[in-house]
Design an enzyme around this catalytic site. Structure first.
Site, short mmCIF file in Angstrom:
data_model
loop_
_atom_site.label_atom_id
_atom_site.label_comp_id
_atom_site.label_asym_id
_atom_site.label_seq_id
_atom_site.Cartn_x
_atom_site.Cartn_y
_atom_site.Cartn_z
CB THR A 18 -0.86 0.14 1.24
OG1 THR A 18 -1.64 -0.87 1.39
CG2 THR A 18 -1.58 1.31 1.38
NE ARG B 112 -9.46 -6.21 4.80
CZ ARG B 112 -8.28 -5.48 4.62
NH1 ARG B 112 -8.05 -4.75 3.46
NH2 ARG B 112 -7.53 -5.42 5.52
CB VAL B 113 -13.70 -1.58 3.58
CG1 VAL B 113 -12.83 -0.20 3.86
CG2 VAL B 113 -14.51 -1.54 2.31
N GLY B 114 -10.35 -2.36 4.25
CA GLY B 114 -9.19 -2.30 5.27
C GLY B 114 -9.16 -0.77 5.68
CG ASP B 115 -5.26 0.44 7.07
OD1 ASP B 115 -5.26 -0.45 6.46
OD2 ASP B 115 -4.32 1.08 7.19
N GLY C 156 0.16 -2.42 6.24
CA GLY C 156 -0.01 -3.63 6.93
C GLY C 156 -1.30 -4.19 6.84
N GLY D 209 -4.79 -4.22 8.03
CA GLY D 209 -5.56 -3.10 8.25
C GLY D 209 -6.46 -3.16 9.24
#
Ligand code: SD4
Length: 333
Positions: free
Chosen positions: A188, A216-219, A240, A242
């Site tokens: 990222t 799914r959604v990360g940070d 990393g 999230g």
């Protein structure tokens, strides 16, 4: 000018101890500067510097740098060429934030290869901060972005290979430059910049964790988790797994620690320690990395496990690649 390799070697020598003293980054002269996560931060910074070096704004610079990462290369973790989710969909997350508090974000957007620019349009053209999924895609198309499939033959092949075991197990860190086949599961891009006027901005863009669940959604698109910038203090961004950044509102935490007087590196280190403290067992298995820049332009980083690199570019050094220190022991925390 020191070469990229000499910077890396120097920093690698400095890194590596398991019990680390508090980190005090050297004070750096004020002026325009940009910092980015991972090795490909070097060329991404160069793209940002085409803006900053001409006296351009931090906001324009981070958008330019993130755009480079999204399409100027082909890796498995950002923009075009990102690896798909477990159902084969390439879904992208990105956000952008100006030091004055304005911000925009898109999550789980499909078919658009510059999510960072869509995030900027969300910030500038809508009353909202975040658009997700098909709504984000429709908004992008209405703004003139071209919809096209982003799943490359290489990503398709990797996905089909993954389907043979279908196990979701993010690798802590693979030093991509040492391995054939571009197997890195992180990369990222989080980017922070300060311009010649002392104004800050940040951007973060990713295809998220490979083989994630659909939806799914990360940070990375979440303001405060993957990115936070405040002109009064500085900015922070993350890479990393999230879920850990979201649990700890990691980038906001780093900025608040700097507000309390911590250097960027110390603030990142404390935030990593918080992650470990909350989930010591899980921390053995996953990577979490923070990068921060304060309003004086000092840059610092810290990771849970070794292997996290970051790049810094200013008028004095265009291609500095540094290796962050890491905690990589859970005992103390
Ligand atoms: C995510 N934080 O989606 C991103 C992935 C990442 O290095 O940064 N990988 O959780």
């Amino acid at each position: 000018m020191p070469s990229r390799r000499s910077f890396l070697q120097t920093s690698l020598l400095a890194a590596g101890a398991t019990a680390l003293p508090k980190v005090r980054a050297a004070t750096t002269p004020s002026g325009a500067r940009v910092a980015s996560t991972w090795d490909f931060g070097v060329p991404a910074n160069a793209a940002a510097w085409t803006v900053l070096g001409k006296g351009g704004s931090a906001l324009d610079a981070v958008e330019a740098g993130a755009r480079w990462a999204e399409t100027g290369q082909c890796n498995s973790t950002v923009g075009r060429c990102g690896y798909p989710d477990r159902d084969g969909y390439v879904t992208l997350d990105a956000c952008i934030m100006d030091g004055d508090g304005r911000c925009g974000s898109v999550a789980a957007i499909e078919d658009i290869d510059h999510p960072i620019s869509v995030a900027r349009r969300v910030m500038e053209k809508t009353p909202h901060v975040m658009l997700v999924g098909d709504g984000a895609r429709q908004f992008a198309i209405s703004e003139g972005f071209k919809a096209q499939s982003l799943r490359t033959p290489e990503a398709e092949k990797a996905w089909r290979e993954w389907l043979k075991t279908a196990q979701y197990k993010p690798e802590i860190n693979i030093e991509q430059r040492k391995l054939p086949g571009n197997k890195e599961n992180h990369d990222t891009i989080g980017m922070l910049a300060i311009d010649a006027n002392g104004h800050m901005a940040g951007a973060c863009t990713t295809s998220g964790m490979a083989w994630k669940m659909h939806g799914r959604v990360g940070d990375s698109p979440i303001i405060g988790a993957g990115l936070y910038v405040d002109n009064d203090v500085g900015g922070a961004t993350a890479s990393g797994v999230g879920e850990e950044m979201i649990r700890n509102v990691g980038s906001f935490l780093v900025v608040e620690l700097m507000r309390q007087g911590h250097s960027p590196a110390d603030a990142c280190r404390e935030a990593i320690a918080r992650v470990v403290h909350k989930r010591p067992e899980a921390s053995k298995e996953l990577q979490v990395c923070f990068l921060a820049m304060n309003k004086q332009g000092e840059v610092g980083a810290f990771a849970l496990h070794k292997g996290f690199s970051y790049a810094v570019c200013d008028s004095g050094k265009q291609d500095a690649l540094l290796s962050s220190q890491a905690i990589y022991t859970t005992e103390k925390y």
